[in-house]
Motif scaffolding. Sequence first.
Motif, short mmCIF file in Angstrom:
data_model
loop_
_atom_site.label_atom_id
_atom_site.label_comp_id
_atom_site.label_asym_id
_atom_site.label_seq_id
_atom_site.Cartn_x
_atom_site.Cartn_y
_atom_site.Cartn_z
N PRO A 28 0.22 -1.43 0.02
CA PRO A 28 -0.14 0.01 0.31
C PRO A 28 0.78 1.39 0.34
O PRO A 28 0.34 2.21 0.00
CB PRO A 28 -0.65 0.15 1.11
N VAL A 29 2.29 1.13 0.28
CA VAL A 29 2.81 2.28 0.89
C VAL A 29 4.33 2.14 -0.31
O VAL A 29 4.72 3.70 -0.58
CB VAL A 29 3.60 2.65 1.91
N ARG A 30 4.53 1.20 -1.87
CA ARG A 30 5.18 1.74 -2.58
C ARG A 30 5.23 1.18 -3.63
O ARG A 30 4.12 0.14 -3.79
CB ARG A 30 6.77 0.73 -1.93
N ALA A 108 1.01 -7.35 -5.27
CA ALA A 108 0.84 -6.59 -4.28
C ALA A 108 0.10 -7.19 -3.14
O ALA A 108 -0.79 -7.31 -3.03
CB ALA A 108 -0.35 -5.35 -5.03
N ALA A 109 1.04 -6.25 -1.81
CA ALA A 109 1.04 -6.95 -0.81
C ALA A 109 -0.05 -6.27 -0.25
O ALA A 109 -1.27 -4.76 -0.82
CB ALA A 109 1.95 -6.64 -0.03
N ASP A 110 -1.07 -6.71 0.61
CA ASP A 110 -2.56 -5.64 1.11
C ASP A 110 -1.93 -5.37 2.38
O ASP A 110 -2.09 -3.99 2.46
CB ASP A 110 -3.63 -6.73 1.98
N ALA A 111 -1.21 -5.49 3.07
CA ALA A 111 -0.45 -4.60 4.04
C ALA A 111 0.76 -4.49 3.68
O ALA A 111 1.68 -4.91 2.91
CB ALA A 111 -0.70 -5.11 5.06
N ASP A 120 19.30 -9.04 8.30
CA ASP A 120 19.82 -8.88 7.64
C ASP A 120 20.43 -8.53 6.92
O ASP A 120 20.45 -8.19 5.53
CB ASP A 120 21.29 -7.38 8.27
N SER A 121 19.16 -9.90 6.27
CA SER A 121 19.45 -10.05 4.52
C SER A 121 19.09 -9.15 3.58
O SER A 121 17.53 -8.11 3.87
CB SER A 121 18.87 -11.41 4.66
N GLY A 122 18.76 -9.35 2.16
CA GLY A 122 17.98 -8.74 1.57
C GLY A 122 16.60 -9.20 1.14
O GLY A 122 16.06 -10.28 1.88
N MET A 123 16.31 -9.10 0.42
CA MET A 123 14.79 -9.67 -0.52
C MET A 123 14.69 -9.71 -2.12
O MET A 123 15.15 -8.74 -2.82
CB MET A 123 13.90 -8.18 0.24
N GLN A 124 14.34 -10.81 -2.33
CA GLN A 124 13.84 -10.87 -3.64
C GLN A 124 12.26 -9.98 -3.68
O GLN A 124 11.27 -10.69 -3.24
CB GLN A 124 13.52 -12.42 -4.02
N LEU A 125 12.38 -9.86 -4.85
CA LEU A 125 10.32 -9.12 -5.36
C LEU A 125 10.54 -9.83 -6.62
O LEU A 125 10.84 -9.87 -7.91
CB LEU A 125 10.77 -7.75 -6.00
#
Length: 228
Positions: A28-30, A108-111, A120-125
């Motif tokens: 919702p914010v990105r 798209a995530a709801d929250a 402190d790992s990265g993330m995959q989109l």
Amino acid sequence: AAECFALGLLAGRHVLINAGPTREAIDPVRYISNYSSGKMGFALAEAAAEAGARVTLVAGPVNLTTPPRVERIDVVSARDMLAACEMALPADVFIASAAVADYRPAEAADAKLKKDPGSDSGMQLELVRNPDILATLAAHAQRPWCVGFAAETHDVLSYARDKLQRKNLDLIIANDVSQPDIGFNSDDNSVTLIDRSLHQQHLPQASKSKLAREIIHLIAGYLPAQPE
Ligand code: CTP
Ligand code: CA
């Protein structure tokens, strides 16, 4: 040139233009988007309306005022932009100036997404392809006369010719966005038009509103005569 516009070069025509970036929600914010300002598309809408056309302008999120006598439809995502463009058919001409995001997050995530506090790992989109608005309208049962833009940083004309042929367009407007003072976010532009018969026409650097008038004038010259 001013007199030709007064004579209504595009009187009786419906011109559909899309413009600006699209925004693809992550949560919702990105979102994912690009630096397109929408200025070239808005200048084209203004010039087409001045030339007497009925103009529908499908706009992504931009900070621009709607030109006089232009019907503007605001959208956010590429999928919304495609739906709004299809809804606006039939049109005599479609000018695809929008910088449509090629990909969107698979969901798209709801929250709001939160970081994992324990790492402190990265993330995959995961991204999936968006529909191609221009190719869809160029293959539509109510196909308008189709104009694309090709914003490139290298091999500008050969990529533009590829897009003209691959998307089955009538005209492509090639734009070298590697030069800092023209293109994407600036007030000036310089373009090369390539038509179906691969005839090329260069329009040297000028304001986007001057170029828009020249482009609208050239497009009007290509259109088949209207039935009486
Ligand atoms: N376009 C579109 N829908 C998309 C992507 C592009 O309608 N999903 C349109 C643009 O509005 C432009 C033309 O296609 O008129 C060319 O866009 P461009 O981004 O230069 O080409 P792509 O086909 O997306 O190829 P690439 O980005 O890989 O160069
Ligand atoms: Ca693209």
